[in-house]
Design a protein around this motif. Sequence first.
Motif, PDB file in Angstrom:
ATOM      1  N   PRO A  72     -15.619  -5.151  13.083  1.00 21.55           N
ATOM      2  CA  PRO A  72     -14.292  -5.523  13.600  1.00 21.55           C
ATOM      3  C   PRO A  72     -13.407  -6.257  12.597  1.00 21.55           C
ATOM      4  CG  PRO A  72     -15.971  -5.994  15.244  1.00 21.55           C
ATOM      5  CD  PRO A  72     -16.694  -5.598  13.992  1.00 21.55           C
ATOM      6  N   ALA A  73     -13.957  -7.182  11.824  1.00 16.55           N
ATOM      7  CA  ALA A  73     -13.144  -7.932  10.865  1.00 16.55           C
ATOM      8  C   ALA A  73     -12.555  -7.017   9.794  1.00 16.55           C
ATOM      9  CB  ALA A  73     -13.955  -9.049  10.218  1.00 16.55           C
ATOM     10  N   ALA A  74     -13.314  -6.033   9.351  1.00 10.71           N
ATOM     11  CA  ALA A  74     -12.828  -5.117   8.318  1.00 10.71           C
ATOM     12  C   ALA A  74     -11.738  -4.205   8.864  1.00 10.71           C
ATOM     13  CB  ALA A  74     -13.987  -4.288   7.759  1.00 10.71           C
ATOM     14  N   VAL A  75     -11.939  -3.657  10.051  1.00  6.89           N
ATOM     15  CA  VAL A  75     -10.942  -2.760  10.637  1.00  6.89           C
ATOM     16  C   VAL A  75      -9.639  -3.506  10.890  1.00  6.89           C
ATOM     17  CG1 VAL A  75     -10.403  -1.304  12.634  1.00  6.89           C
ATOM     18  CG2 VAL A  75     -12.682  -1.201  11.605  1.00  6.89           C
ATOM     19  N   ALA A  76      -9.725  -4.705  11.472  1.00  8.97           N
ATOM     20  CA  ALA A  76      -8.520  -5.500  11.747  1.00  8.97           C
ATOM     21  C   ALA A  76      -7.811  -5.893  10.447  1.00  8.97           C
ATOM     22  CB  ALA A  76      -8.884  -6.741  12.558  1.00  8.97           C
ATOM     23  N   THR A  77      -8.567  -6.260   9.422  1.00  7.26           N
ATOM     24  CA  THR A  77      -7.967  -6.621   8.135  1.00  7.26           C
ATOM     25  C   THR A  77      -7.284  -5.413   7.511  1.00  7.26           C
ATOM     26  OG1 THR A  77      -9.658  -8.321   7.783  1.00  7.26           O
ATOM     27  CG2 THR A  77      -8.408  -7.611   5.851  1.00  7.26           C
ATOM     28  N   ALA A  78      -7.913  -4.248   7.567  1.00  2.21           N
ATOM     29  CA  ALA A  78      -7.306  -3.036   7.002  1.00  2.21           C
ATOM     30  C   ALA A  78      -5.991  -2.720   7.701  1.00  2.21           C
ATOM     31  CB  ALA A  78      -8.271  -1.854   7.116  1.00  2.21           C
ATOM     32  N   ARG A  79      -5.964  -2.840   9.021  1.00  2.00           N
ATOM     33  CA  ARG A  79      -4.710  -2.605   9.762  1.00  2.00           C
ATOM     34  C   ARG A  79      -3.632  -3.586   9.308  1.00  2.00           C
ATOM     35  NH1 ARG A  79      -7.953  -2.542  15.147  1.00  2.00           N
ATOM     36  NH2 ARG A  79      -8.465  -0.333  15.340  1.00  2.00           N
ATOM     37  N   ALA A  80      -4.001  -4.861   9.212  1.00  2.00           N
ATOM     38  CA  ALA A  80      -3.032  -5.895   8.849  1.00  2.00           C
ATOM     39  C   ALA A  80      -2.538  -5.733   7.414  1.00  2.00           C
ATOM     40  CB  ALA A  80      -3.646  -7.274   9.044  1.00  2.00           C
ATOM     41  N   ALA A  81      -3.437  -5.418   6.489  1.00  2.00           N
ATOM     42  CA  ALA A  81      -3.083  -5.340   5.073  1.00  2.00           C
ATOM     43  C   ALA A  81      -2.356  -4.053   4.700  1.00  2.00           C
ATOM     44  CB  ALA A  81      -4.330  -5.484   4.210  1.00  2.00           C
ATOM     45  N   SER A  82      -2.569  -2.992   5.479  1.00  2.00           N
ATOM     46  CA  SER A  82      -1.968  -1.705   5.120  1.00  2.00           C
ATOM     47  C   SER A  82      -0.880  -1.247   6.077  1.00  2.00           C
ATOM     48  CB  SER A  82      -3.052  -0.621   5.053  1.00  2.00           C
ATOM     49  OG  SER A  82      -3.519  -0.300   6.363  1.00  2.00           O
ATOM     50  N   GLY A  83      -0.868  -1.810   7.287  1.00  2.00           N
ATOM     51  CA  GLY A  83       0.103  -1.372   8.274  1.00  2.00           C
ATOM     52  C   GLY A  83      -0.219  -0.034   8.900  1.00  2.00           C
ATOM     53  N   ARG A  84      -1.455   0.400   8.758  1.00  2.00           N
ATOM     54  CA  ARG A  84      -1.837   1.684   9.356  1.00  2.00           C
ATOM     55  C   ARG A  84      -3.285   1.660   9.832  1.00  2.00           C
ATOM     56  NH1 ARG A  84      -1.498   5.108   3.811  1.00  2.00           N
ATOM     57  NH2 ARG A  84      -0.051   3.496   3.248  1.00  2.00           N
ATOM     58  N   ALA A  86     -12.302  11.638  -7.452  1.00  2.00           N
ATOM     59  CA  ALA A  86     -11.071  12.353  -7.804  1.00  2.00           C
ATOM     60  C   ALA A  86      -9.828  11.676  -7.230  1.00  2.00           C
ATOM     61  CB  ALA A  86     -11.146  13.802  -7.325  1.00  2.00           C
ATOM     62  N   ASP A  87      -9.981  10.964  -6.115  1.00  2.00           N
ATOM     63  CA  ASP A  87      -8.857  10.284  -5.467  1.00  2.00           C
ATOM     64  C   ASP A  87      -8.919   8.773  -5.638  1.00  2.00           C
ATOM     65  OD1 ASP A  87      -7.499  12.531  -4.295  1.00  2.00           O
ATOM     66  OD2 ASP A  87      -9.190  12.693  -2.896  1.00  2.00           O
ATOM     67  N   ALA A  88      -9.738   8.280  -6.544  1.00  2.00           N
ATOM     68  CA  ALA A  88     -10.001   6.842  -6.658  1.00  2.00           C
ATOM     69  C   ALA A  88      -8.727   6.015  -6.791  1.00  2.00           C
ATOM     70  CB  ALA A  88     -10.938   6.559  -7.831  1.00  2.00           C
ATOM     71  N   ALA A  89      -7.734   6.506  -7.488  1.00  2.00           N
ATOM     72  CA  ALA A  89      -6.505   5.734  -7.699  1.00  2.00           C
ATOM     73  C   ALA A  89      -5.731   5.516  -6.400  1.00  2.00           C
ATOM     74  CB  ALA A  89      -5.614   6.436  -8.718  1.00  2.00           C
ATOM     75  N   ARG A  90      -6.010   6.323  -5.373  1.00  2.00           N
ATOM     76  CA  ARG A  90      -5.291   6.198  -4.097  1.00  2.00           C
ATOM     77  C   ARG A  90      -6.111   5.510  -3.018  1.00  2.00           C
ATOM     78  NH1 ARG A  90      -3.202  11.038  -1.461  1.00  2.00           N
ATOM     79  NH2 ARG A  90      -5.364  11.668  -1.460  1.00  2.00           N
ATOM     80  N   VAL A  91      -7.360   5.132  -3.310  1.00  2.00           N
ATOM     81  CA  VAL A  91      -8.268   4.597  -2.293  1.00  2.00           C
ATOM     82  C   VAL A  91      -8.116   3.087  -2.142  1.00  2.00           C
ATOM     83  CG1 VAL A  91     -10.706   4.226  -1.699  1.00  2.00           C
ATOM     84  CG2 VAL A  91      -9.947   6.456  -2.546  1.00  2.00           C
ATOM     85  N   VAL A  92      -7.979   2.646  -0.890  1.00  2.00           N
ATOM     86  CA  VAL A  92      -8.009   1.234  -0.518  1.00  2.00           C
ATOM     87  C   VAL A  92      -9.184   1.097   0.449  1.00  2.00           C
ATOM     88  CG1 VAL A  92      -6.805  -0.661   0.637  1.00  2.00           C
ATOM     89  CG2 VAL A  92      -5.511   0.979  -0.765  1.00  2.00           C
ATOM     90  N   VAL A 127       0.852  -1.188   0.000  1.00  2.00           N
ATOM     91  CA  VAL A 127       0.000   0.000   0.000  1.00  2.00           C
ATOM     92  C   VAL A 127       0.891   1.242   0.000  1.00  2.00           C
ATOM     93  CG1 VAL A 127      -1.738   1.288   1.298  1.00  2.00           C
ATOM     94  CG2 VAL A 127      -1.891  -1.196   1.158  1.00  2.00           C
ATOM     95  N   PRO A 128       0.765   2.100  -1.008  1.00  2.00           N
ATOM     96  CA  PRO A 128       1.614   3.299  -1.087  1.00  2.00           C
ATOM     97  C   PRO A 128       1.382   4.241   0.094  1.00  2.00           C
ATOM     98  CG  PRO A 128       0.278   3.033  -3.081  1.00  2.00           C
ATOM     99  CD  PRO A 128      -0.165   1.999  -2.104  1.00  2.00           C
ATOM    100  N   GLY A 129       2.393   5.021   0.403  1.00  2.00           N
ATOM    101  CA  GLY A 129       2.317   5.952   1.527  1.00  2.00           C
ATOM    102  C   GLY A 129       1.226   6.994   1.393  1.00  2.00           C
ATOM    103  N   ASP A 130       0.843   7.325   0.144  1.00  2.00           N
ATOM    104  CA  ASP A 130      -0.196   8.343  -0.037  1.00  2.00           C
ATOM    105  C   ASP A 130      -1.594   7.744  -0.171  1.00  2.00           C
ATOM    106  OD1 ASP A 130       0.037   7.234  -2.580  1.00  2.00           O
ATOM    107  OD2 ASP A 130      -0.127   9.166  -3.611  1.00  2.00           O
ATOM    108  N   ALA A 131      -1.728   6.432   0.052  1.00  2.00           N
ATOM    109  CA  ALA A 131      -3.033   5.774  -0.072  1.00  2.00           C
ATOM    110  C   ALA A 131      -3.990   6.273   1.004  1.00  2.00           C
ATOM    111  CB  ALA A 131      -2.871   4.269   0.033  1.00  2.00           C
ATOM    112  N   LEU A 132      -5.244   6.326   0.643  1.00  2.00           N
ATOM    113  CA  LEU A 132      -6.322   6.642   1.579  1.00  2.00           C
ATOM    114  C   LEU A 132      -6.951   5.312   1.953  1.00  2.00           C
ATOM    115  CD1 LEU A 132      -7.870   9.568  -0.494  1.00  2.00           C
ATOM    116  CD2 LEU A 132      -6.302   9.758   1.442  1.00  2.00           C
ATOM    117  N   VAL A 133      -6.715   4.847   3.175  1.00  2.00           N
ATOM    118  CA  VAL A 133      -7.164   3.527   3.606  1.00  2.00           C
ATOM    119  C   VAL A 133      -8.444   3.662   4.423  1.00  2.00           C
ATOM    120  CG1 VAL A 133      -6.558   1.428   4.866  1.00  2.00           C
ATOM    121  CG2 VAL A 133      -4.784   2.697   3.623  1.00  2.00           C
TER     122      VAL A 133
END
Length: 189
Positions: free
Chosen positions: A52-64, A129-135, A40-46
Motif C-alpha cells: 500500500p505505501a508504494a502504490v500510494a506514493t507512486a500515485r502521489a509522486a506521478s499523478g497517475r 530497452a525502456d529504462a530511461a522512461r521507467v519510474v 514525471v514525463p507523460g511517456d514514463a512507465l510508472v
Amino acid sequence: MLFIRQAGTPGARRACFPMPEDPDPSGLAQATAQAAVLGVPGDALVFAAPWPAAVATARAASGREPVVAGALAEADYGAWAGRPFAEVAAADPAGLGAWLTDPWAVPHGGESLAGMGERVAAWMESLRADAARVVAVCDAGPIRAALAHALGLTATRAAAFDVAPLSHTGLAAGHGGWRITYVNRKAAP
C-alpha cells in the motif's frame, strides 16, 4: 531508470522489519509536493511494488495510477515481518547474524535477500530497452537489490547503501551494463 523509495510507514519509524503498511500521511503529502519538482514525463512507465505505501506514493509522486509489479516487492521477512530489529536481535541473534552475512539465509522462513535480488534483476533486465522512461516506487530493499545488480555486489554488501524515504536513485542502462547516476537524492519541493 528512476527508483523512488516509498513514503515512510509506522513500522519504518519504529525500526521494524518491513511488511505491507499504509504510508504516513506526512510522507504522502511530501510525495505530492515532490511531484511538481520531479515532473514525471507523460511517456514514463510508472511501476509500484504491491504494498500500500508504494502504490500510494507512486500515485502521489506521478499523478497517475501505477502498474503494480510484484518483482518490486520488499523481501518476505516471514516470522520477522513487522517486528522491531532490536526484538529480533534479542530473540534470534544467531538467525539475525546469519541473515546479515549470508545473502541466501532465510532464518525467518521467508525469502532470502539474494532471492529478492534475482527477481529485481530480472525485472530490470526485462525493461532495459525502456529504462530511461521507467519510474519504480518501492521500499529500500528492492532499490538496494537494483544497486547490487548494477554493481555486481551481493545483497549483504548492498545493505551499506542508505536509501531514505522519498529519496531518488537513478540507474542508466548502458551497452556494458548499468551505470549509477545518483543514490539517495532528495527532491526539494
